[in-house]
Design a protein around this motif. Structure first.
Motif, PDB file in Angstrom:
ATOM      1  N   VAL A   1       0.850  -1.184   0.000  1.00 15.21           N
ATOM      2  CA  VAL A   1       0.000   0.000   0.000  1.00 15.21           C
ATOM      3  C   VAL A   1       0.889   1.238   0.000  1.00 15.21           C
ATOM      4  N   THR A   2       0.725   2.095  -1.011  1.00 12.94           N
ATOM      5  CA  THR A   2       1.505   3.330  -1.130  1.00 12.94           C
ATOM      6  C   THR A   2       0.630   4.517  -0.752  1.00 12.94           C
ATOM      7  N   VAL A   3       1.134   5.337   0.157  1.00 12.93           N
ATOM      8  CA  VAL A   3       0.397   6.482   0.667  1.00 12.93           C
ATOM      9  C   VAL A   3       1.146   7.753   0.291  1.00 12.93           C
ATOM     10  N   VAL A   4       0.465   8.680  -0.378  1.00 15.54           N
ATOM     11  CA  VAL A   4       1.039   9.970  -0.759  1.00 15.54           C
ATOM     12  C   VAL A   4       0.421  11.048   0.128  1.00 15.54           C
ATOM     13  N   LEU A   5       1.267  11.840   0.786  1.00 17.98           N
ATOM     14  CA  LEU A   5       0.842  12.889   1.698  1.00 17.98           C
ATOM     15  C   LEU A   5       1.015  14.255   1.046  1.00 17.98           C
ATOM     16  N   THR A   6       0.363  15.260   1.609  1.00 21.03           N
ATOM     17  CA  THR A   6       0.477  16.613   1.056  1.00 21.03           C
ATOM     18  C   THR A   6       1.871  17.179   1.250  1.00 21.03           C
ATOM     19  N   ASN A   7       2.537  16.816   2.361  1.00 17.99           N
ATOM     20  CA  ASN A   7       3.870  17.316   2.668  1.00 17.99           C
ATOM     21  C   ASN A   7       4.619  16.262   3.475  1.00 17.99           C
ATOM     22  N   THR A   8       5.887  16.550   3.747  1.00 18.92           N
ATOM     23  CA  THR A   8       6.631  15.717   4.691  1.00 18.92           C
ATOM     24  C   THR A   8       6.096  15.980   6.096  1.00 18.92           C
ATOM     25  N   PRO A   9       5.724  14.961   6.846  1.00 22.17           N
ATOM     26  CA  PRO A   9       5.137  15.195   8.166  1.00 22.17           C
ATOM     27  C   PRO A   9       6.137  15.801   9.141  1.00 22.17           C
ATOM     28  N   SER A  10       5.624  16.506  10.145  1.00 20.43           N
ATOM     29  CA  SER A  10       6.462  16.968  11.240  1.00 20.43           C
ATOM     30  C   SER A  10       7.079  15.766  11.939  1.00 20.43           C
ATOM     31  N   ALA A  11       8.146  16.026  12.683  1.00 22.21           N
ATOM     32  CA  ALA A  11       8.832  14.945  13.387  1.00 22.21           C
ATOM     33  C   ALA A  11       7.904  14.232  14.359  1.00 22.21           C
ATOM     34  N   GLN A  12       6.884  14.946  14.870  1.00 27.22           N
ATOM     35  CA  GLN A  12       5.976  14.361  15.856  1.00 27.22           C
ATOM     36  C   GLN A  12       4.861  13.538  15.206  1.00 27.22           C
TER      37      GLN A  12
ATOM     38  N   VAL B   1       2.552   8.064  10.546  1.00 22.55           N
ATOM     39  CA  VAL B   1       1.553   7.521   9.631  1.00 22.55           C
ATOM     40  C   VAL B   1       1.491   6.013   9.859  1.00 22.55           C
ATOM     41  N   PHE B   2       0.280   5.485  10.045  1.00 25.37           N
ATOM     42  CA  PHE B   2       0.100   4.066  10.297  1.00 25.37           C
ATOM     43  C   PHE B   2      -0.970   3.496   9.371  1.00 25.37           C
ATOM     44  N   LEU B   3      -0.906   2.188   9.179  1.00 21.53           N
ATOM     45  CA  LEU B   3      -1.954   1.434   8.501  1.00 21.53           C
ATOM     46  C   LEU B   3      -2.493   0.409   9.485  1.00 21.53           C
ATOM     47  N   ARG B   4      -3.793   0.315   9.576  1.00 25.41           N
ATOM     48  CA  ARG B   4      -4.440  -0.670  10.445  1.00 25.41           C
ATOM     49  C   ARG B   4      -5.289  -1.586   9.568  1.00 25.41           C
ATOM     50  N   TYR B   5      -5.100  -2.912   9.702  1.00 24.56           N
ATOM     51  CA  TYR B   5      -5.871  -3.836   8.878  1.00 24.56           C
ATOM     52  C   TYR B   5      -6.460  -4.944   9.729  1.00 24.56           C
TER      53      TYR B   5
ATOM     54  N   GLY C   1      10.010   4.565   3.412  1.00 20.83           N
ATOM     55  CA  GLY C   1       9.627   5.970   3.284  1.00 20.83           C
ATOM     56  C   GLY C   1       9.150   6.631   4.549  1.00 20.83           C
ATOM     57  N   ALA C   2       9.373   6.038   5.730  1.00 20.67           N
ATOM     58  CA  ALA C   2       8.916   6.654   6.971  1.00 20.67           C
ATOM     59  C   ALA C   2       9.471   8.068   7.099  1.00 20.67           C
ATOM     60  N   GLY C   3       8.610   9.022   7.483  1.00 20.78           N
ATOM     61  CA  GLY C   3       9.044  10.395   7.658  1.00 20.78           C
ATOM     62  C   GLY C   3       9.116  11.207   6.386  1.00 20.78           C
ATOM     63  N   THR C   4       8.662  10.645   5.257  1.00 26.21           N
ATOM     64  CA  THR C   4       8.660  11.372   3.985  1.00 26.21           C
ATOM     65  C   THR C   4       7.224  11.520   3.492  1.00 26.21           C
ATOM     66  N   ALA C   5       7.071  12.217   2.358  1.00 27.30           N
ATOM     67  CA  ALA C   5       5.733  12.475   1.827  1.00 27.30           C
ATOM     68  C   ALA C   5       5.152  11.275   1.090  1.00 27.30           C
ATOM     69  N   THR C   6       5.949  10.234   0.838  1.00 29.74           N
ATOM     70  CA  THR C   6       5.454   8.998   0.226  1.00 29.74           C
ATOM     71  C   THR C   6       5.922   7.829   1.079  1.00 29.74           C
ATOM     72  N   GLN C   7       4.977   7.074   1.607  1.00 29.72           N
ATOM     73  CA  GLN C   7       5.305   5.973   2.501  1.00 29.72           C
ATOM     74  C   GLN C   7       4.569   4.723   2.042  1.00 29.72           C
ATOM     75  N   THR C   8       5.174   3.551   2.261  1.00 32.50           N
ATOM     76  CA  THR C   8       4.549   2.303   1.851  1.00 32.50           C
ATOM     77  C   THR C   8       4.398   1.366   3.042  1.00 32.50           C
ATOM     78  N   PHE C   9       3.395   0.491   2.946  1.00 35.05           N
ATOM     79  CA  PHE C   9       3.096  -0.490   3.976  1.00 35.05           C
ATOM     80  C   PHE C   9       2.925  -1.849   3.304  1.00 35.05           C
ATOM     81  N   THR C  10       3.269  -2.910   4.000  1.00 37.85           N
ATOM     82  CA  THR C  10       3.157  -4.254   3.454  1.00 37.85           C
ATOM     83  C   THR C  10       2.173  -5.068   4.278  1.00 37.85           C
ATOM     84  N   ILE C  11       1.025  -5.409   3.669  1.00 39.00           N
ATOM     85  CA  ILE C  11       0.063  -6.309   4.295  1.00 39.00           C
ATOM     86  C   ILE C  11       0.435  -7.723   3.879  1.00 39.00           C
ATOM     87  N   PRO C  12       0.700  -8.616   4.833  1.00 35.39           N
ATOM     88  CA  PRO C  12       1.165  -9.959   4.462  1.00 35.39           C
ATOM     89  C   PRO C  12       0.131 -10.736   3.673  1.00 35.39           C
ATOM     90  N   ALA C  13       0.616 -11.719   2.905  1.00 36.20           N
ATOM     91  CA  ALA C  13      -0.263 -12.571   2.097  1.00 36.20           C
ATOM     92  C   ALA C  13      -1.254 -13.298   2.986  1.00 36.20           C
TER      93      ALA C  13
END
Length: 442
Positions: free
Chosen positions: A170-181, A184-188, A205-217
């Motif tokens: 799962v690829t998530v595109v954000l409006t900007n790079t998030p603040s240090a605080q 971004v999480f994915l819950r499944y 991509g943690a801490g950047t404007a594009t982050q990815t998550f891996t949901i296991p098979a």
């Protein structure tokens, strides 16, 4: 029931029957950051009826360092300055700590008093308050970030139609790079969130404007529900805590409730492409196999969130063991970014979505508007000098024309656009066919 209904719709169906979660109260925020205890309250930025715990979110910039005293009233004006009038108003307050779930007490129950929480000048404060009936205390939490919290532009998943041996990325595109605080999480979940499910941190991509998550098979025909959200809390604090996770959510994306379930589906989509021509966009896609495939619905959005149907393409062969090639055209794309996706529909009505494809037609915006969100039906517009008449159009997210203005401009022009009669919602303002500007009316 459609197997693609999301956890949010299920939660909404159940929780609207419980009085403590119904949208009973319209809240207005009074605090010493805004110095408005005897003035007009600050309206909520968002009402989240799609979360397990319905809540209102307020986000604002702190202008001093210290304790911010606050109260919440269901009246927009508090000119009497005592929060007891006008008759029938309801008030909540209570002491809170940053990043800790606390309580906003109903005024007059002996626990309310003057509520406060610590703030730092120049930081953005997000206050989430549970929506309650007029006799209940409310869960509340305060979070603080260096910058304005990010929004989620898009959430896409690959492969399009997973098989049991493959994970889903799962690829998530954000409006900007998030603040240090801000995290971004994915819950499944594999049981429609009957239990908490699993919380994932970004795999890349943690801490950047594009982050990815891996949901296991998952095993064949397993339905997996998921959503993405931002918060200042850590995964170790949130995991397993449903109420805390809902209350600590700043922004979230369920992609219109369309992309939360996946199973082994009867088509294998091997390609989906969007190509810009001089004045249009041509889209191509290919399936390797098809079984019980009825049609494809091509959808378009100007911002990656507000989708409308562009065209329908029937299946060439509902049951095929060899590649099928399809194409469609968008003859009138937006002059800037265009977002496209396929909604594949089976013969039994079940459906799923493709990844999103983006085409930028290269247009630019020259107009300036304020305030945004619009208040009191008045939108201020500033246009640069031009020899041409300026044609200004206001459309809804489906592209339907709501208002139109013409200005004869030999010098820079500024004035007020009257939006009275336009309902609350999201709209697009476009000048001479250039890049549309997103307008929010409260």
């Amino acid at each position: 029931m459609d197997r693609f209904l999301s956890r949010f719709f299920c939660a909404l169906f159940v929780l609207i029957t419980l009085p403590m979660y119904g949208q009973i109260t319209t809240p207005y925020f009074y605090d010493n950051i805004h110095s408005n205890f005897s003035g007009t309250g600050i309206g909520a930025n968002a009402y989240r009826s799609s979360l397990g715990v319905h809540s209102h979110r307020f986000t604002f910039l702190a202008n001093f360092t210290g304790n911010n005293f606050y109260k919440i009233n269901n009246q927009s004006d508090n000119n009497d300055n005592n929060f007891n009038l006008p008759s029938g108003s309801k008030v909540w307050s209570g002491g809170l700590s940053l990043n800790t779930l606390g309580t906003a007490f109903a005024y007059g129950d002996g626990s309310g008093g003057a509520g406060s929480f610590p703030v730092t000048s120049g930081k953005y404060v997000t206050y989430n308050w549970q929506d309650v009936n007029t006799s209940s205390d409310a869960a509340a939490i305060v979070m603080q970030t260096d910058n304005d919290p990010v929004s989620i532009v898009s959430t896409t998943a690959l492969p399009l139609f997973p098989v049991p041996s493959l994970p889903v990325i799962v690829t998530v595109v954000l409006t900007n790079t998030p603040s240090a605080q801000e995290n971004v999480f994915l819950r499944y979940s594999t049981n429609g969130f009957a239990t908490y499910g699993t919380l994932l941190s970004p795999s890349t991509g943690a801490g950047t404007a594009t982050q990815t998550f891996t949901i296991p098979a998952q095993p064949l025909n397993t339905a997996v529900s998921y959503y993405v959200f931002t918060t200042t809390l850590a995964s170790g604090t949130l995991s397993g805590q449903g109420t805390l996770t809902d209350m600590a959510t700043i922004n979230f994306d369920n992609n219109g409730g369309s992309n939360f379930l996946y199973v082994s589906l009867p088509i294998e989509l091997t390609a989906f492409q969007a190509e810009k021509t001089d004045r249009s966009v041509v889209l191509h896609w290919t399936t390797a196999t098809e079984q019980n495939n009825d049609r494809f619905e091509l959808e378009r959005a100007p911002d990656g969130s507000h989708w409308s149907l562009l065209s329908m393409v029937p299946s060439q062969n509902g049951n095929a063991r060899f590649p099928q090639h399809y194409s469609a055209q968008d003859p009138h794309p937006w002059p800037a970014r265009n977002y496209y996706r396929l909604r594949q529909v089976d013969t039994d009505g079940k459906f799923t979505y493709s990844p999103v494809r983006i085409v930028d037609m290269g247009g630019t915006a020259t107009a300036t508007i304020f305030p945004n969100p619009v208040v009191n039906d008045a939108l201020q517009l500033v246009l640069p000098a031009t020899e041409l008449n300026a044609q200004v159009r206001l459309t809804d997210v489906q592209g339907r024309l709501l208002r139109q203005w013409t200005f004869n401009m030999e010098t820079e022009w500024s004035g007020t656009l009257d939006l009275s009669g336009v309902p609350a919602g999201i709209f697009f303002l476009q000048v001479n066919g250039e890049l549309p500007i997103r307008v929010v009316k409260q």
